[in-house]
Design an enzyme around this catalytic site. Structure first.
Site, PDB file in Angstrom:
ATOM      1  N   GLY A   2      28.819 -39.406  -6.839  1.00 27.55           N
ATOM      2  CA  GLY A   2      27.454 -39.914  -6.887  1.00 27.55           C
ATOM      3  C   GLY A   2      26.728 -39.307  -8.069  1.00 27.55           C
ATOM      4  CE  LYS A  56      26.832 -31.069  -9.813  1.00 25.61           C
ATOM      5  NZ  LYS A  56      27.827 -31.924 -10.478  1.00 25.61           N
ATOM      6  CD  GLU A  71      33.367 -33.177  -9.118  1.00 18.92           C
ATOM      7  OE1 GLU A  71      33.018 -32.724  -7.997  1.00 18.92           O
ATOM      8  OE2 GLU A  71      32.824 -34.167  -9.660  1.00 18.92           O
ATOM      9  CB  SER A  89      26.553 -32.597  -4.911  1.00 15.68           C
ATOM     10  OG  SER A  89      26.590 -31.997  -6.183  1.00 15.68           O
TER      11      SER A  89
HETATM   12  O1  OSB Z   1      29.169 -34.278 -11.625  1.00 12.49           O
HETATM   13  O2  OSB Z   1      29.211 -35.196  -9.736  1.00 12.49           O
HETATM   14  C1  OSB Z   1      28.575 -34.860 -10.738  1.00 12.49           C
HETATM   15  C2  OSB Z   1      24.827 -35.576 -10.276  1.00 12.49           C
HETATM   16  C3  OSB Z   1      24.479 -35.953 -11.552  1.00 12.49           C
HETATM   17  C4  OSB Z   1      25.450 -35.940 -12.531  1.00 12.49           C
HETATM   18  C5  OSB Z   1      26.758 -35.556 -12.240  1.00 12.49           C
HETATM   19  C6  OSB Z   1      27.121 -35.196 -10.952  1.00 12.49           C
HETATM   20  C7  OSB Z   1      26.122 -35.179  -9.960  1.00 12.49           C
HETATM   21  C8  OSB Z   1      26.350 -34.753  -8.581  1.00 12.49           C
HETATM   22  C9  OSB Z   1      25.395 -35.304  -7.540  1.00 12.49           C
HETATM   23  O3  OSB Z   1      27.172 -33.929  -8.256  1.00 12.49           O
HETATM   24  C10 OSB Z   1      26.032 -35.944  -6.374  1.00 12.49           C
HETATM   25  C11 OSB Z   1      25.034 -36.776  -5.599  1.00 12.49           C
HETATM   26  O4  OSB Z   1      24.667 -37.892  -6.044  1.00 12.49           O
HETATM   27  O5  OSB Z   1      24.598 -36.324  -4.547  1.00 12.49           O
HETATM   28 MG    MG Z   2      31.182 -34.023 -11.009  1.00 10.88          MG
END
Ligand code: OSB
Ligand code: MG
Length: 367
Positions: free
Chosen positions: A290, A163, A213, A135
Site C-alpha cells: 500500500g 520502517k 523488505e 506499516s
Molecule cells: O514502502 O511500502 C512502502 C507508504 C508510502 C510509500 C512506500 C511504502 C509505504 C508503506 C505504507 O509502507 C503502507 C500503507 O499504505 O499502509
Molecule cells: Mg515498501
C-alpha cells in the site's frame, strides 16, 4: 466499454499523522485521480504519487504530464473490453507505471460496473476478506513506536511492519520484538542500505522476522541475491520489483523469496495479476502493498489482495488510520480478526464522495 469522457484530478488529503520513511516525511497523501465515463457507467482510479520522487521516479507532476499528454489521448473515444487491451494501447509510452495504473484502474472499475460484478471478481479474486498488517513510520523514540503499535495489536492486525533507516533499525526492531513477541514482525528499509551494512542484516537475521523488505537500492537485484543467500530471513522486494520483467529477473537471480505487489509500481491491475501468476508458478510468496492511498486506491488494492496467491497480510489499514475523512463511502474498516472485507457491490464496491473529492481537489482537467 467506450471511453467517452475522462476527468483528471490532483487531490491532497492531510494524513492524521505524518508518515516517516527512510526517504522522507509525508504529511499528506497527494494523488492523481482518474475518472472515466462511457456506455452509461463510470470508474475511478488512483495513482498515489508524491511531490518528491523518493519512493520511485514518478511524482505528482510527472504523472499529471504523462497522463494528460500521452495516456488520455490514447484511450479517449476508444473501446476497451479488458485491461490487457488498454495496456496494449498504452505500451508505446515507456515507464510511468503509476500514471498508467490510475487509468487502467478507472477502466477496471467501469468494466466491472458495466457487468454488474465487483473489480475483485473481474480480476480473479477468490477471497471475501483479506488479512491485513500495519506499516508504522519512523518515530522519535522507541517508546513512541511501541505505543503507536498497541492499538493495532489490540485490534487484531495480523502483523507489524516498521520502517527502518540508518540510525533507526536494530533498536526499534528489538523493542518491537520484545513488546509484541507473538505478533509476526517485519522491517522495511525502502532502499536505505548497501552491502557495507551486512553486519546489521546479520543482527536482524537473529530476530526471527517475517521478512526484510527492500534493504538495498531499487536497482540492486544482484546485491539482494547476495544478501538473500546469506540470510535465513526471507527478503521481500518492493521498489526492485519494478515491473513484470524485473520480477522475472529477481526470480531467476533468487533476489528474494517474497514480493510486495503494488499495482501502481508494476503498471496497473493487469500487470499486478501477471506478477501474481509469475510468483505463484515460481513458489514466491506475495502480499499486497500500500502507499497510504485514499479509499479509491485502497478499494482497488483490496480487490487485488483477494486473488488466491496473496497469502501474507496486506499493507492495508482502515481508512480512519490514515485520514479524518475518506473519499469513499463506506470507509474501509478492519474487523476484530484483522481482516478487511472485500466489497461485493459492482466495481470497486464503494461510492466516491464527489463533494468531498471536490473540496480536496487542487487541479482538474476534463476531456
Ligand atoms: O514502502 O511500502 C512502502 C507508504 C508510502 C510509500 C512506500 C511504502 C509505504 C508503506 C505504507 O509502507 C503502507 C500503507 O499504505 O499502509
Ligand atoms: Mg515498501
Amino acid at each position: 466499454m467506450k471511453i467517452e469522457r475522462v476527468e483528471m484530478r490532483h487531490v491532497r488529503l492531510p494524513l492524521r499523522e505524518p508518515f516517516e520513511t527512510s526517504f522522507g516525511v509525508e504529511p499528506h497523501r497527494s494523488s492523481l485521480l482518474v475518472r472515466v465515463q462511457g456506455d452509461g457507467v463510470e470508474g475511478w482510479g488512483e495513482a498515489p504519487v508524491a511531490e518528491f520522487p523518493g519512493y520511485g521516479p514518478e511524482t505528482a507532476a510527472t504523472a499529471w504530464h504523462v497522463t494528460e499528454e500521452f495516456l488520455v489521448p490514447r484511450v479517449i473515444g476508444r473501446r476497451f473490453d479488458s485491461g490487457t487491451e488498454m495496456q496494449l494501447a498504452l505500451a508505446p509510452v515507456r515507464g510511468h507505471s503509476f500514471a498508467k495504473s490510475a487509468v487502467e484502474c478507472a477502466l477496471q472499475d467501469a468494466l466491472a460496473r458495466s457487468r454488474r460484478i465487483s473489480v475483485a471478481r473481474l480480476l480473479g479474486g477468490v477471497r471475501d476478506r483479506v488479512p491485513v498488517g500495519v506499516s508504522l513510520g519512523v518515530e522519535a523514540t522507541l517508546d513512541a513506536l511501541v505505543a503507536r503499535a498497541r492499538p493495532f495489536v489490540e485490534k487484531g492486525y495480523r502483523r507489524l511492519k516498521i520502517k527502518i533507516k540508518p540510525g533507526w533499525d536494530r533498536e526499534p526492531a528489538l523493542a518491537m520484538r520484545r513488546a509484541y513477541p507473538d505478533v509476526p514482525l517485519m522491517v522495511d528499509a525502502n532502499s536505505a542500505y548497501s552491502m557495507s551494512d551486512v553486519a546489521l542484516f546479520d543482527a536482524l537475521d537473529a530476530l526471527g522476522l517475517l521478512m526484510i523488505e527492500q534493504p538495498f537500492g531499487h536497482e540492486d537485484l544482484v546485491e539482494h541475491a547476495d544478501l538473500q543467500a546469506r540470510l535465513k530471513t526471507p527478503i521481500c522486494l518492493d521498489e526492485s520489483a519494478a515491473n513484470v520483467a524485473a520480477v522475472r529477473a529477481a526470480i531467476r537471480l533468487r533476489a528474494g523469496r517474497i514480493v510486495n505487489i503494488k499495482m501502481g509500481r508494476v503498471g496497473g491491475p493487469t500487470c499486478a495479476v501477471r506478477v501474481h501468476d509469475l510468483c505463484r508458478e515460481a513458489g514466491i510468496a506475495v502480499w499486497c502493498g500500500g502507499m497510504l492511498e485514499t479509499g479509491i486506491g485502497r478499494a482497488h488494492n483490496v480487490a487485488l489482495a483477494s486473488l488466491p496467491h496473496f497469502t501474507l497480510p496486506a499493507d492495508l489499514s482502515e481508512s480512519a488510520r490514515y485520514f479524518h475523512e475518506d473519499v469513499v463511502d463506506p470507509p474501509f474498516t478492519v474487523g476484530a480478526d484483522g481482516h478487511v472485507a472485500v466489497p461485493t457491490g459492482p466495481g470497486i464496491g464503494v461510492s466516491v464522495k464527489l463533494d468531498f473529492v471536490e473540496r480536496i481537489t487542487t487541479r482538474k482537467r476534463d476531456f
